[in-house]
Design an enzyme around this catalytic site. Structure first.
Site, PDB file in Angstrom:
ATOM      1  N   ILE A 437      55.339 -46.205 -71.995  1.00 50.51           N
ATOM      2  CA  ILE A 437      55.563 -44.786 -72.290  1.00 50.51           C
ATOM      3  C   ILE A 437      56.741 -44.574 -73.239  1.00 50.51           C
ATOM      4  CG2 ILE A 437      55.861 -42.505 -71.210  1.00 50.51           C
ATOM      5  CD1 ILE A 437      53.147 -43.934 -70.704  1.00 50.51           C
ATOM      6  N   SER A 439      60.489 -45.859 -73.171  1.00 46.80           N
ATOM      7  CA  SER A 439      61.793 -46.482 -72.966  1.00 46.80           C
ATOM      8  C   SER A 439      61.657 -47.799 -72.219  1.00 46.80           C
ATOM      9  CB  SER A 439      62.719 -45.544 -72.198  1.00 46.80           C
ATOM     10  OG  SER A 439      62.132 -45.144 -70.994  1.00 46.80           O
ATOM     11  N   HIS A 700      59.160 -44.944 -60.439  1.00 42.75           N
ATOM     12  CA  HIS A 700      60.253 -44.374 -59.634  1.00 42.75           C
ATOM     13  C   HIS A 700      60.644 -45.321 -58.506  1.00 42.75           C
ATOM     14  CE1 HIS A 700      59.774 -40.720 -61.833  1.00 42.75           C
ATOM     15  NE2 HIS A 700      58.513 -40.653 -61.513  1.00 42.75           N
ATOM     16  N   CYS A 732      55.504 -43.636 -66.443  1.00 46.78           N
ATOM     17  CA  CYS A 732      56.513 -42.975 -67.286  1.00 46.78           C
ATOM     18  C   CYS A 732      57.359 -44.067 -67.948  1.00 46.78           C
ATOM     19  CB  CYS A 732      57.362 -42.041 -66.432  1.00 46.78           C
ATOM     20  SG  CYS A 732      58.416 -40.916 -67.386  1.00 46.78           S
TER      21      CYS A 732
HETATM   22  N1  GLN Z   1      59.332 -41.545 -73.894  1.00 48.73           N
HETATM   23  C1  GLN Z   1      60.119 -41.203 -72.771  1.00 48.73           C
HETATM   24  C2  GLN Z   1      60.558 -42.449 -72.024  1.00 48.73           C
HETATM   25  O1  GLN Z   1      59.815 -43.359 -71.969  1.00 48.73           O
HETATM   26  C3  GLN Z   1      59.370 -40.316 -71.817  1.00 48.73           C
HETATM   27  C4  GLN Z   1      60.190 -39.926 -70.634  1.00 48.73           C
HETATM   28  C5  GLN Z   1      59.678 -38.719 -69.936  1.00 48.73           C
HETATM   29  O2  GLN Z   1      58.589 -38.276 -70.213  1.00 48.73           O
HETATM   30  N2  GLN Z   1      60.435 -38.193 -69.015  1.00 48.73           N
HETATM   31  O3  GLN Z   1      61.631 -42.521 -71.460  1.00 48.73           O
HETATM   32 ZN    ZN Z   2      57.163 -39.257 -67.933  1.00 48.19          ZN
END
Ligand code: GLN
Ligand code: ZN
Length: 762
Positions: A437, A439, A700, A732
């Site tokens: 996603i 990071s 998480h 995420c």
């Molecule tokens: N691109 C962001 C990450 O990977 C997305 C984080 C988010 O959506 N909160 O940290």
């Molecule tokens: Zn996210």
């Protein structure tokens, strides 16, 4: 005489003292007494900050959350923590934070934390009360009475603050599906006892918060207000029924008819209801008006406020109270702690301390005439006028670009089916393509390098070299893992909104503008003060560098306009939708620059799109129209060949699926791993046409998912969405995780994709 009061004060402390005291206690580094002392110190200081008010809120101070406090006051503890023999405060933290099973195997065996959710449409999160058919209540007013005594001992004109019974029930969750309203008859006697206890302890007024009254409610819930307030009309205290965050609309007659001694109306959001409320309320009732915005950081236009307020004061006399619109929990404490803030912008701002000064000034002007505060009014008028005409705020070129936005700007050249074919031929990705996603872990080295750069101890070149090393590391790791679409890892970003805000014209940043998000967690929202423009590309060099390290496709990574808007303090001098359009044009320019630099896949995160939904459903359509419109402007200027991804950090799409489809992103990645893919039902039912990456790795949690687990999840996904349109990815970003967790987890993810391909004959 117009009286003044406030609905609540930020408790975290101007220097986040509460955060540090809590965390030291939780770590076991400092004793309970130190935490209790820190709490008492903050309360005393905050009462002094509010000493200019006629009535000061008491009891809204919380070591974690005011809703959880209310649950403890009402004796509504989750069954899993009842019968705990330790200190009440420790039990309270067990509900707030949970106890891990591993660390507590020998004692309590672990405790699940209470669920957390957003407090109305704010960024504050509360612990959801838990109910079932057997829920019973029993008063424990110890905390509240102690704070009341403490305030009285300090000579504070205390007004205890509690959450009203109907809102309390509405905020909770009945796990067994029990009708929560059936609990009302059990709940009301406890509230009556509480009010009696507060009255006996010397409270004349009690503020009883019912923000539920600004939302749409069915007849049963509306009836519950009548039942509740009839039962609480015992004369033990005077009740100030507090509503905030919106207009009362159809609930206005209901509010007027409740047997309470005062009503607070959010006169920032519901200014047009003041007349009607005054007319509908019985003679003699106190009307408290929230005339200073408790949700933003701008100075109030005092002269304009007085102009509409003076006739109201004339009519109400001493029945009129003034206050901020809602609790000041949602704004930073004190502008005086901002030494480095741009002085011009600073002169337009007001934090909690300054907002209370404004309330006091307005009251004085009403009580003694404007002349009595003439210098202060003149200074305020000067600041308001300067802001209104500032060249820093108004950029004609930006306004012209916004005026020139046409629907065509938000449309891709070809429909999805056509684009998908073009992109497939170019990208040549396998079935079940894998990606992440954005990071990768924010390691200590990354934070040290960024800190040193900000502090000026390393120069541009050293910083750039450090970030390039991190990017290279992330790219190599992804290649070794065998991921299909790579990312650069976001090492250079501390925060997905701040990173962009810092590079856009129209933003400033505070140093201490912290606002509590939940428990000890605070956020420092950037301040969007002026027309937004992008002086230079913001991400292109990093992405180009990352792309140069690999033959695999590299995703460009941006934050979308709606998320930037929703996580900032924004202007109050133009509609949010207009600020959002400006952000959209700025990010669109970045998208087009990335495309021109050869980036074939661009992800635009809209983590906070859902958060912006208005409290009233009737207003959803309008919000979604402009929010989705802004996303489309941002994303859809690219050629068919460029693949647009978006990412959303939540999973409830049932009521907004149409809007999501309307965004027309080629690929959407969402958070689904915990829900067993049931959340995809809505995509299936809607026949969502584009590609989806349902999260299969719960980022998480420190748990590392195995290959089999991921395969099982993807198979469930494939029952709902054709495999040709599925991606395999985490829920995420991975920035909060460690490499030693991420590496095996992504290895499982890639292995799972390989297996699924093999089974599909690829
Ligand atoms: N691109 C962001 C990450 O990977 C997305 C984080 C988010 O959506 N909160 O940290
Ligand atoms: Zn996210």
């Amino acid at each position: 005489m117009v009286l003044t009061h406030s609905l609540g004060y930020p408790r975290i402390g101007a220097r986040r003292e509460l955060k540090f005291a809590l965390e030291a206690y939780w770590r076991g580094d400092s004793p309970r007494e130190a935490l209790l002392e820190a709490g008492a110190g903050l309360r005393a200081r905050h009462w002094r900050d509010q000493a200019g008010l006629t009535l000061v809120p008491v009891g809204e101070f919380s070591f974690y959350d005011q809703v959880l406090d209310m649950s403890f006051t009402l004796g509504n503890l989750p069954a899993r923590v009842r019968g705990f023999h330790g200190d009440t405060l420790d039990n309270y933290f067990r509900v707030a934070r949970g106890r891990s099973a591993e660390a507590h195997a020998a004692c309590c065996g672990g405790v699940a934390a209470g669920e957390m959710t957003k407090w109305f449409d704010t960024n504050y999160h509360y612990i959801v009360p838990e109910f079932d058919a057997d829920t019973s209540f029993a008063l424990d007013a110890t905390r509240l009475l102690a704070q009341l005594r403490e305030a009285q001992a300090q000579g504070v004109a205390a007004k205890p603050v509690i959450i009203g019974p109907v809102t309390y029930l509405a905020l909770g969750k009945a796990k067994d599906g029990t009708d929560k309203l059936a609990l009302l008859p059990k709940l009301l006697p406890v509230y009556a006892q509480l009010l009696a206890a507060l009255g006996q302890a010397g409270a004349e007024w009690v503020q009883i918060d019912e923000p539920l009254l600004v939302t749409e409610q069915d007849d049963a819930w509306r009836e519950a207000f009548k039942t509740a307030y009839a039962a609480l009309d015992t004369g033990s205290v005077k009740l100030l029924l507090a509503t905030y965050f919106g207009r009362l609309l159809e609930n206005l007659p209901l509010v007027a008819a409740l047997p309470v001694q005062g009503v607070h109306l959010d006169a920032i959001n519901a200014r047009d209801e003041v007349e009607a409320l005054v007319a509908a309320c019985p003679e003699g009732r106190v009307i408290s008006l929230g005339v200073v915005n408790g949700r933003n950081i701008w100075k109030t236009d005092l002269a304009a406020t007085l102009s509409w307020l003076e006739p109201v004061a004339e009519r109400l006399g001493n029945r009129l109270w003034l206050a901020p619109s809602c609790s000041l929990l949602h704004v930073p404490v004190d502008l005086a702690s901002e030494q480095k803030l741009d002085p011009e912008v600073k002169s337009w701002l007001a934090f909690a301390v300054q907002k209370l000064d404004e309330v006091a000034l307005l009251a004085k002007a009403l009580n003694e005439g404007r002349e009595a505060v003439a210098p202060a009014l003149a200074a305020n008028a000067g600041a308001i006028a300067a802001r209104r005409s500032s060249r820093r705020v108004h950029n004609p070129a930006v306004k012209a670009l916004v005026a020139a936005i046409t629907p065509a700007l938000g449309h891709r050249h070809s429909p999805f089916a056509v684009r998908a074919e073009t992109q497939a031929a170019l990208l040549n990705l396998p079935l079940y393509p894998t990606t992440t996603i954005g990071s990768f872990p924010q390691t200590r080295e990354i934070r040290v390098a960024r800190g040193a750069f900000k502090a000026g101890t390393i120069d541009d070149a050293a910083y750039e070299a450090a970030m390039r090393r991190e990017i290279e590391h992330a790219v190599r790791a992804q290649e070794e893992l065998g991921l299909d679409v790579l990312v650069h890892g976001e090492a250079e970003r501390n925060d997905m909104v701040e990173y962009f805000g810092e590079q856009l014209e129209g933003y400033v940043f505070s140093r201490n503008g912290w606002v509590q998000s939940y428990g000890s967690r605070c956020v420092k929202p950037p301040i969007l003060f002026g027309d937004i423009s992008r002086p230079a590309p913001m991400t292109v060099a990093w992405i180009k560098y990352a792309a140069s390290l690999t033959d695999k496709p590299m995703k460009g990574m941006l934050t979308g306009p709606v998320t930037i808007l929703n996580w900032s303090f924004v202007r109050d001098d133009q509609p949010r939708s207009v600020s959002c359009q400006q952000l959209a044009l700025a990010i669109r320019a970045e998208v087009l620059d990335l495309e021109a630099a050869g980036v074939r896949i661009i992800q635009i995160d809209e983590a906070a799109l859902r958060e912006g939904l208005p409290l009233r459903r009737a207003e959803w359509r309008a919000y979604l129209d402009w929010a989705v419109g802004a996303f489309r402007v941002t994303a859809n200027g690219v050629a068919d060949e460029t693949q647009i991804h978006t990412h959303m950090c939540y999973s409830e799409f049932n009521d907004i699926i149409e809007a999501i489809a309307d965004m027309d992103a080629d690929v959407i990645t969402i958070e689904t791993s915990r829900s067993d893919m049931e959340l995809l039902d809505v995509f299936e039912d809607f026949n969502y046409p584009n590609q989806i990456g349902p999260g299969v790795y719960d980022i998480h949690s420190p748990n590392i998912p195995g290959e089999a687990q991921i395969i099982a999840l993807m198979k469930k996904a494939a029952e709902r969405i054709p495999p040709q349109r599925l991606w395999v990815n985490p829920d995420c970003g991975l920035k909060t995780r460690q490499w030693q967790e991420v590496t095996p987890a992504l290895a499982s993810l890639v292995a799972a994709a390989h297996r699924l391909r093999a089974e599909a004959g690829q």
